[in-house]
Design an enzyme around this catalytic site. Structure first.
Site, mmCIF file in Angstrom:
data_model
loop_
_atom_site.group_PDB
_atom_site.id
_atom_site.type_symbol
_atom_site.label_atom_id
_atom_site.label_comp_id
_atom_site.label_asym_id
_atom_site.label_seq_id
_atom_site.Cartn_x
_atom_site.Cartn_y
_atom_site.Cartn_z
ATOM 1 N N HIS A 1 20.976 -18.861 38.043
ATOM 2 C CA HIS A 1 20.595 -20.067 38.777
ATOM 3 C C HIS A 1 21.805 -20.751 39.409
ATOM 4 O O HIS A 1 21.741 -21.248 40.521
ATOM 5 C CB HIS A 1 19.879 -21.020 37.815
ATOM 6 C CG HIS A 1 19.285 -22.214 38.475
ATOM 7 N ND1 HIS A 1 18.012 -22.229 38.979
ATOM 8 C CD2 HIS A 1 19.800 -23.444 38.717
ATOM 9 C CE1 HIS A 1 17.756 -23.407 39.496
ATOM 10 N NE2 HIS A 1 18.824 -24.162 39.361
ATOM 11 N N HIS B 1 11.576 -24.157 41.276
ATOM 12 C CA HIS B 1 11.475 -24.809 39.973
ATOM 13 C C HIS B 1 10.352 -24.139 39.199
ATOM 14 O O HIS B 1 9.459 -24.798 38.663
ATOM 15 C CB HIS B 1 11.236 -26.312 40.135
ATOM 16 C CG HIS B 1 12.071 -27.139 39.214
ATOM 17 N ND1 HIS B 1 11.603 -28.197 38.506
ATOM 18 C CD2 HIS B 1 13.371 -27.027 38.883
ATOM 19 C CE1 HIS B 1 12.572 -28.718 37.785
ATOM 20 N NE2 HIS B 1 13.664 -28.026 37.998
#
Lengths: 326, 217, 704
Positions: C33, C79
């Site tokens: 990420h 997300h």
């Protein structure tokens, strides 16, 4: 005080005498009388009044510091105090940490058995009926104390218990149980009243489990005053004690009025029905607000809270609310 | 020149588009914080958004604020759009309450509303049907009895206040109301979002025009 | 969590065991990420530069010049994992995070778009996911006051256990007011402001870089809770700080929290940081130093500013009633140092924390492109198409988003691209999405075609595409075939960026979207979302709804010669054929539409020509009669070829067709506008009936 009045402005209790000084104030005289079992057993112990007053004042001061409002205004002499003029609520409040006394007898629990959590009982003040245990619902139903006040009193009693348990343990003592009385002033504010002394609590030595309180007298266990003095001495021995401020958690439960449409409830109802849950007539969504009050020492905070509930937390046109305390 | 104050509470979010809309009429318009004074204002606009996050109920916390008491006392013309309307009802300056939409979902769409006969500064628009957008979660007007100060109802394009034109379940299709003295008007639709050609309708200008006329006296 | 190899590298670099703080920090910073360790090596495939690019990949937002001293900032982030575990809060904080990314560059957020993927909404679980994600986006975005301008929504079985929630934000700033995420000057203060810090989201990024398993419901501790009111105040504060020129640098606290923000800013500036964690305003008791360092509590920003500006900055921050603390200073020496209650929480070289990871070996497998040829099913294709959840109107979803707040919306979501007016009077068109089904059939060509579809959405507003951001959602990169899907998807997007000269200015990667559930391997359809913005330099944008006047609908461009990856092929079978991309014609059509003033325009999208015409008629409430010479399946129902539909008034139809012919653009009339509200294609359909059919599926999906 539930006790019988002797003159217009003076009330003779079993162990105390109360003189009304004004609308706001009373004088409380701590006598040397002692009783147990509804006055079935009566006696006089010289010096007991003074000893009780000293202990009671000490404890009330500690409670005040912990943010629990009491009736105490000033100490006038060795055996008299000036206190707030209150209407005493007609129920006694007993907090228990360890099974003993009537609790043990009533439920067959061995004396000395620790309870899972502190436990509050109410006793209606009625000499003819010998101050019987009373159910909360009955207290409310009989109009003795309204439900929200009863809950507040219970929350206060548990606050007191937290302070005392800590205080006494520092003096090597175990607080088994104790009795409190509360009164309300003209504005309806609740204050801790009466006396808190060895007369109204069971205290044991933490090591030996020796009884240091009025049970000595109930069971004719040696010198009553000596026990009282042990409690006093042990508390003195701790030196300065600064209790933790007692928080109060208030739960405001807000419900939509029945005359008002409640879209959230309608949708929830449909969802329940669609999920195969039958037999539902109505669903209504409200909300709860949990407020932790850091300082509730001035009983007026409750007025403020009620005002805020009416002005901000709820819209009285479409919602109602109830208060809960813990 | 008149000065219009667009009141900003924490969470108000229509303040700048409202200022721009008002300025296009050549008046002075500025954002006024909720803790500022309102003495120098000639008119007051309670803008939309989510004052204080609309926790508790939409407009509840702003409705109980000091500035609302000042506004009530000031005697100045007031227009509350969306959250501004919710604040006015919460402050008890306009009757009734705005409940969640019957769908319990936020609704953003273009609607038609028709101005009814009324005692407020919008009466000059009586009978007009205006195309204006709405965007709200709590626009479902409710009162114990039908209010007297209705200024606008949701309607079809032809001005029919039919149930199918009701976007949120509002009682009697009520889209806007005034205070008893007609000085304050609250409505769920956003006139400031239908002021410029690019926005797809300029019908909101009529509402603002009427409000400014009242401000100018 | 760090791999064994990574642990060895850490031990060797430090010459000692890392502290818990250092380990937590590295865990966060080296996660996919934050580090893009599996994907960074491919970013050089993209076109990343153009005259308009003022800031490319690497910070919170890419910045694009739109003239008159203004820039537009764009960012797109996934997300997914938080939304799978807590759909409401996961989606809400996804929106909050991308908005802060834009704000941290000094841009006022002016639009959000979101790309959503779910399993088919025929189970309570999938319905609830959809409902709660939409509610989360709506409650957050509406409250913050940023309009929703589009995005896309697609359903497929493969998303049932890994839903995707990607959010894009668009912002605007004056070029001379933009803020960089950098700490250049030793001695500057590090000012943390916004919300207080709690344990929420501890380990969030490592959680986002691992496969979810059956115990996902218990991972709730890793999900952050959003507070849109604080976000709104934070935005107001940043914009005031920006206008007063008080900051030297600013970064949002996202994945990896304070550690990540401070380290990344210092790394860019070639400096170090020293943090005193005791200063951080906490909302929970008993937090450890390492927890404070990597907490992912939302609505926080880290600013770099000279001491002289502090008082003025605090005046602004305090006027918004935000929490703040000077948590440290920028230092020389490229070290990350953090201390808590007299204890060293971290003391580690910055460059190592950012770039020190051993690049993992990733292998690409071979992909078999399946043709899936079947006999064609005969049915009323139009009705079947409109009532399919992937064609159906998304209005019931968009209606829950505030589309008009800020007052700049010209064309709301629901059509091809949303359009807003910029402060300089120009128009900005924007669209975001992909076609996951199409990409899954052929990741390389499919992702190029899906990206072109988004390009066309912007172009049919008459806007020149000036930049894009991507968000690459795929499966586990440690699996060969999965990794190949991912790399092919990047190649497809990259090809479009070069051929149509649309630079990529920001990106995000979400891998590990697969899991073994109930003994079954479930991997998402690869979803390379792109968000594209385009500018209408002169004149007005082309309307997206039909004008009721007498006119003709002209198709410009060509029908495809393949059906693979199309909605028709997916639903009714037939021969798939091979996908094909025609960049030259795409480019030519783009030039034709930009700056044109047709009555209305759209592109032929999912479901092909007839479906597009029907949707257009329904949305516009204008009758259409379809009449085409070519009645082949490819012509009527084919998609993914360069073709647009334009509305031309009858009186200039002949001259328009001639002009198009002269410029070698294939053009032919495919429908005409009628006065009644009827759609005629073989038989007559009442528009009101078609509308009900078209809007019903998503409405039903939202009924729990």
């Amino acid at each position: 005080m539930n006790d019988s009045p002797s003159t217009k402005n003076t009330y003779e209790g079993k162990a105390k005498t109360v003189e009304v000084l004004s609308d706001e104030k009373v004088r409380i005289i701590f006598t040397d009388r002692i009783s147990a079992g509804d006055g079935a057993k009566l006696d006089t112990i010289p010096g007991k009044g003074k000893m009780n007053l000293t202990l009671s004042n000490r404890l009330m001061e500690v409670l005040e510091e912990a943010g629990i409002p009491t009736h105490l205004l000033e100490r006038e002499s060795e055996t008299t105090i000036i206190a707030r003029n209150l209407r005493i609520l007609p129920v006694e409040v007993v907090v228990r940490n360890i099974a003993a006394g009537s609790f043990s007898r009533r439920y067959g629990v061995k004396e000395g058995e620790e309870l899972a959590q502190p436990f509050v009982e109410f006793f209606v003040k009625d000499d003819k009926l010998h101050d019987p245990l009373i159910d909360r619902d009955v207290v409310v139903q009989m109009g003795l104390v309204p439900r929200d006040k009863l809950e507040l009193v219970q929350a206060r009693a548990l606050q007191v218990n937290r302070v005392f348990t800590d205080y006494f343990s520092r003096g090597g003592m175990v607080l088994v149980d104790f009795k409190l009385e509360f009164g309300e002033d003209k504005e309806g504010h609740i204050w801790l009243a009466d006396e808190i002394s060895a007369d109204s609590m069971r205290v044991w030595d933490a090591q030996t489990m020796e009884k240091l309180d009025k049970d000595r007298f109930r069971k004719d266990l040696g010198d009553v005053l000596a026990g009282y003095k042990v409690i006093m001495d042990r508390l003195d021995g701790i030196g300065g004690y600064s209790p933790e401020k007692q928080r109060m958690e208030v739960v405001v439960t807000i419900e939509p009025k029945h005359s008002v449409t409640n879209p959230g409830g309608e949708v929830t109802k449909r969802t329940l029905l669609n999920s195969g849950m039958g037999g539902i007539k109505d669903v209504r969504l409200g909300k709860t607000v949990n407020i932790t009050v850091e300082d509730s020492s001035d009983p007026k905070w409750l007025d403020k809270l009620n005002q805020i509930c009416k002005e901000i937390l709820t819209n009285p046109m479409v919602e109602t609310y109830t208060l809960g305390f813990r | 020149m008149s000065t219009i104050g667009v009141i900003r509470f924490p969470g108000t979010n229509n303040e700048w588009e409202t200022v721009r809309a008002l300025q296009s009429f050549g008046v002075e318009a500025k954002v006024v914080e909720h803790n500022q004074q309102i003495d120098d204002l000639d008119g007051i606009w309670l803008a939309g958004g989510f004052s204080y996050g609309d926790v508790l109920r939409a407009g509840a916390i702003a409705g109980a604020s000091r500035i609302m008491k000042d506004i009530s006392r000031s005697g100045r013309p007031v227009l509350g759009a969306c959250n501004g309307f919710q604040i006015l009802t919460e402050a008890d300056l306009i009757e009734g309450a705005l409940l969640p939409n019957t769908t319990t979902r936020f609704v953003c769409k273009w609607i038609y509303m028709t101005i009814t006969e009324n005692d407020s500064y919008l009466n000059e628009l009586q009978g007009s049907t205006l195309r204006i957008p709405i965007a709200h979660f709590e626009g479902n007007f409710w009162s114990e009895s039908t209010p007297e100060n209705i200024v606008a109802k949701y309607s079809t394009r032809d001005g029919d206040a039919a149930p199918r034109a009701n976007p949120n379940g509002s009682m009697d299709n009520i889209a806007g109301l005034s205070s008893n003295d007609g000085r304050m008007v609250g409505m769920m639709p956003h006139p400031e979002r239908s002021c410029f050609k690019h926005q797809g309708s300029t019908d909101g200008r009529k509402i603002i025009q009427a409000f400014l006329k009242e401000v100018h006296g | 969590m760090a791999t064994a190899e990574e642990e060895q590298v850490i031990l060797k670099e430090l010459g000692r065991k890392p502290t818990p703080g250092e380990m937590a920090m590295i865990d966060a910073l080296w996660s996919e990420h934050c580090s893009y360790k599996s994907s960074k090596r491919w970013f050089n495939l993209f076109l990343t530069e153009s005259e308009r690019v003022k800031l490319g990949i690497g910070e919170g937002a890419g910045l694009l010049d739109v003239g008159d001293g203004y820039v537009v900032g764009i960012g797109l982030e996934s997300h997914n994992h938080p939304s799978a575990v807590d759909p409401f809060n996961g989606a809400a904080t996804g929106v909050g995070g991308i908005i802060r990314d834009i704000v941290s560059q000094g841009c006022r957020p002016v639009a959000v778009l979101d790309c959503l993927r779910f399993g088919f909404p025929d189970s309570p679980r999938q319905k609830l996911l959809l409902d709660q994600v939409v509610l989360g986006i709506s409650s957050y975005g509406n409250c913050v006051g940023v309009p929703n301008l589009g995005g896309d929504l697609e359903f497929a079985e493969e998303f049932a256990s890994n839903p995707l929630v990607n959010a894009m934000c668009v912002g605007v700033a004056k070029q001379d007011k933009i803020i960089r995420s950098v700490a250049n000057e030793p001695g500057d203060l590090l000012l943390l402001f916004g919300s207080s810090t709690g344990r929420d989201g501890i380990g969030g990024v490592t959680f986002a870089s691992e496969e979810l398993d059956d115990t996902q419901q218990e991972s709730r501790g890793s999900v952050q809770i959003g507070d849109p009111l604080t976000e709104k105040l934070l935005i107001d504060a940043v914009l005031e700080l920006r206008d007063s020129d008080l900051l030297h640098g600013l970064q949002d606290l996202g994945g990896g929290g304070l550690a990540c923000a401070a380290a990344e800013m210092a790394e860019k500036g070639g400096t170090g940081v020293r943090l005193e964690l005791i200063k951080v305003p906490l909302r929970e008791e008993g937090m450890q130093g390492w927890e404070i360092l990597v907490s992912e509590s939302q609505e926080r920003m880290l600013a770099v500013l000279p001491e002289d500006n502090l008082q003025e900055a605090l005046r602004i921050i305090e006027s918004k009633e935000l929490a703040w603390a000077v948590v440290g200073r920028v230092t020389e020496g490229r070290k990350f140092q953090a201390e808590y209650r007299g204890e060293v929480v971290a003391d580690i070289p910055i460059d190592f924390t950012i770039n020190g990871f051993p690049e993992p070996v990733r292998e690409q497998g071979e992909l078999r492109i399946e043709t899936d040829d079947r006999p064609v099913v005969e049915t009323d294709y139009l009705v079947a198409m409109l009532s399919d959840i992937n064609i159906a109107s998304k209005r019931p979803v968009f209606q829950q988003y505030d589309q008009h707040v800020q007052g700049n919306t010209v064309i709301p979501p629901g059509g091809d691209a949303g359009v807003i007016v910029l402060p300089n009077g120009k128009y900005l068109a924007m669209a975001a999405g992909t076609n996951s089904y199409l990409v899954s059939r052929n990741p390389l060509l499919g992702s190029a075609l899906a990206t072109l579809q988004i390009v066309r959405s912007v172009v049919c507003r008459g806007a020149l595409p000036i930049g894009m951001v991507d968000s690459l959602n795929a499966g586990n990169p440690e699996k060969k075939d999965s990794y190949r899907q991912f790399v092919d998807a990047i190649r497809g997007v990259a090809e479009v960026s070069h051929k149509l000269e649309v630079p990529v200015v920001g990106g995000n990667v979400s891998l590990y979207n697969e899991a073994d559930l109930d003994g079954e391997r479930r991997r998402i359809l690869p979803s390379p979302f792109v968000g594209i913005v385009g500018v209408v330099e002169e004149g007005e944008p082309i309307p997206d709804i039909l004008h009721p006047d007498e006119s003709a609908i002209v198709q410009i461009g060509v029908a495809p010669d393949f059906m693979a990856g199309s909605q028709f092929h997916r639903m009714f079978g037939g021969t798939g054929g091979e996908m094909r991309v025609q960049f030259e014609l795409e480019q030519k059509l783009l030039k034709e539409l930009i700056g044109s003033n047709y009555l209305a325009a759209t592109d032929v999208g999912r479901g092909g020509l007839v479906t597009t015409l029907a949707k257009w008629a329904i949305r516009s409430d204008v009758g259409l009669r379809v009449k085409t010479e070519d009645t082949s399946i490819e012509f009527l129902w084919g998609e993914n070829s360069p073709r647009y539909l334009i509305q031309v008034p009858i009186n200039i139809l002949e001259t328009t067709l001639e002009r198009l012919k002269e410029t070698n653009i294939p053009a032919e009339v495919v429908a005409e506008v009628t006065e009644d509200r009827i759609f005629t294609f073989g038989k007559e359909y009442l528009l009101n009936q078609l509308r009900e059919i078209w809007e019903n599926p998503v409405n039903r999906a939202l009924e729990i």
